[in-house]
Design a protein around this motif. Structure first.
Motif, PDB file in Angstrom:
ATOM      1  N   CYS A  66      24.585 -12.380 -41.140  1.00  0.00           N
ATOM      2  CA  CYS A  66      23.659 -11.243 -41.129  1.00  0.00           C
ATOM      3  C   CYS A  66      22.558 -11.519 -40.112  1.00  0.00           C
ATOM      4  O   CYS A  66      22.026 -12.622 -40.056  1.00  0.00           O
ATOM      5  N   THR A  79      19.087  -6.550 -45.874  1.00  0.00           N
ATOM      6  CA  THR A  79      20.155  -6.089 -44.985  1.00  0.00           C
ATOM      7  C   THR A  79      21.537  -6.399 -45.566  1.00  0.00           C
ATOM      8  O   THR A  79      22.423  -5.548 -45.589  1.00  0.00           O
ATOM      9  N   CYS A  80      21.708  -7.636 -46.068  1.00  0.00           N
ATOM     10  CA  CYS A  80      23.033  -8.047 -46.531  1.00  0.00           C
ATOM     11  C   CYS A  80      23.075  -8.142 -48.055  1.00  0.00           C
ATOM     12  O   CYS A  80      24.083  -8.553 -48.625  1.00  0.00           O
ATOM     13  N   THR A  90      19.618 -10.365 -39.940  1.00  0.00           N
ATOM     14  CA  THR A  90      18.255 -10.391 -40.480  1.00  0.00           C
ATOM     15  C   THR A  90      17.904 -11.764 -41.041  1.00  0.00           C
ATOM     16  O   THR A  90      16.846 -12.315 -40.778  1.00  0.00           O
ATOM     17  N   CYS A  91      18.826 -12.332 -41.834  1.00  0.00           N
ATOM     18  CA  CYS A  91      18.513 -13.597 -42.518  1.00  0.00           C
ATOM     19  C   CYS A  91      19.278 -14.768 -41.919  1.00  0.00           C
ATOM     20  O   CYS A  91      19.190 -15.870 -42.421  1.00  0.00           O
ATOM     21  N   CYS A 123      17.945 -10.850 -49.178  1.00  0.00           N
ATOM     22  CA  CYS A 123      17.813 -10.167 -47.892  1.00  0.00           C
ATOM     23  C   CYS A 123      18.208  -8.697 -48.055  1.00  0.00           C
ATOM     24  O   CYS A 123      19.267  -8.392 -48.599  1.00  0.00           O
TER      25      CYS A 123
HETATM   26 ZN    ZN Z   1      20.864 -10.974 -44.631  1.00  0.00          ZN
END
Ligand code: ZN
Ligand code: ZN
Length: 376
Positions: free
Chosen positions: A211, A159-160, A213-214, A157
């Motif tokens: 997170c 983002t993280c 996003t995921c 991911c």
């Molecule tokens: Zn993530």
């Protein structure tokens, strides 16, 4: 670390693998834990750092078949002498297989950097080779084509960075299994069975603040569109290798992508190397008397071909430079094969003409060349 510490530590438990785990499983478990607990992803998190070191230590031993064997032997020995045991002769000194390492070593090993000394473990997993298919038209196969190829895969991911934790937070060591990812089962009967920890699902870490996003998985579907150049002259069913366009490598090269090309048939044209082929119907009178016929080409204006009088069915003529483009930049030929047609029906006028032809032929036997008299 000296060998004296080995027997008191359960490296298998540290990595959350069984005693008979394969090298691949050990490596996999280690990579996961090392990534999750890496100081770079967990700045200021002492628990993660300690866990990272434990995991690294366990892996340093279990990843080497020789050291693992020695470790297993020492553990067995330790088990026999348990209770008031002080150690076998020589115990307490660094063994021949003792492992010395520091964090720099391990970082160098994991991330392939040059920080480590010489004791880096072979690391990394090459990306998977992938295979996909594409259908192209006959003309695209002849001319070559650039195809947009949409690839979907799972990647860390963005983002993280794969931790699953909301940026600014870090995953915590699982309070239930203390990060081992394993727990003692409840349904084991006489024997206590270990099974993956149900709190952290065997990961050893829990994400408290997932997170966005995921949603904590650390994985993200990723799709990318590759522009793939299919060379001119590609054949139906041909496999094209696109180096490094396969699965992402993990500290190792990316895999390759294989593209299997399906070439649609053309209603008129066929292929013979760089040449194109076409079969052209020709009337009997054209073949007998000679004619100029017009023949289509794949990608240009039609060409005229002069058929001489007395052309038999099946004869092939060559229209130079009217075939497929060649790699060298030239062009192949168009091979035109004559197919003399016999009318299925005749109108009165034609019938009279053909009957006149028969009369003109007289006694001439068209099968004289295959008569038994001729060959005997
Ligand atoms: Zn993530
Ligand atoms: Zn757990």
């Amino acid at each position: 670390m000296a060998a004296s510490d080995w027997a008191s530590k359960d490296f298998y438990k540290t990595l959350g693998v069984s005693k008979d785990a394969s090298q691949a499983d050990i490596k996999k478990a280690y990579r996961k834990l090392a990534r999750d607990n890496h100081p770079d992803s967990n700045p200021g998190n002492k628990a993660a750092e300690d866990r990272f070191k434990e995991v690294s230590e366990a892996y340093a031993v279990l990843s080497s078949p020789d050291k693992r064997k020695e470790y297993d032997q020492q553990r067995t020995l330790f088990g026999q002498f348990k209770g008031g045991f002080q150690g076998p002769p020589g115990y307490g000194q660094p063994g021949p297989g003792g492992v010395d390492f520091d964090l720099g070593d391990l970082l160098g090993g994991i991330f392939g950097g040059g920080r480590g000394r010489s004791r880096r473990q072979p690391q990394g997993r090459r990306g998977d080779d992938l295979e996909t298919e594409a259908s192209i038209t006959f003309q695209q196969a002849v001319e070559g084509a650039t195809l947009p190829l949409r690839m979907t895969s799972e990647e860390a991911c963005p983002t993280c960075h794969g931790t699953g934790a909301k940026p600014g937070t870090v995953p915590k060591v699982c309070p239930k299994c203390q990060g081992s990812g394993m727990q003692t089962g409840t349904a084991g009967g006489v024997f206590a069975m270990t099974e993956p920890c149900d709190h952290c699902r065997g990961r050893g870490m829990v994400v408290e603040d997932p997170c966005g996003t995921c949603h904590g998985s650390g994985r993200a579907p990723s799709s990318r569109t590759l522009q793939v150049r299919v060379p001119a002259g590609v054949k139906d069913g041909q496999r094209i290798r696109l180096k490094g366009k396969g699965g992402k490598g993990d500290g190792a090269p990316d895999g390759d992508l294989y593209l299997v090309v399906h070439v649609a048939q053309h209603p008129l044209f066929g292929r013979k190397g760089d040449h194109l082929t076409i079969t052209v119907p020709v009337a009997f009178d054209e073949a007998a008397l000679g004619a100029t016929i017009t023949v289509p080409t794949l990608d240009g204006p039609p060409v005229s071909i002069r058929i001489p009088a007395g052309t038999p069915s099946g004869r092939t003529f060559r229209a130079r430079g009217k075939g497929a483009a060649t790699k060298a930049g030239g062009r192949g030929d168009l091979l035109v094969t004559i197919d003399v047609q016999v009318p299925a029906e005749l109108d009165d006028e034609s019938r009279a003409a053909v009957e006149a032809l028969r009369t003109a032929r007289g006694d001439q036997d068209p099968r004289a060349s295959i008569s038994t008299e001729a060959v005997s």
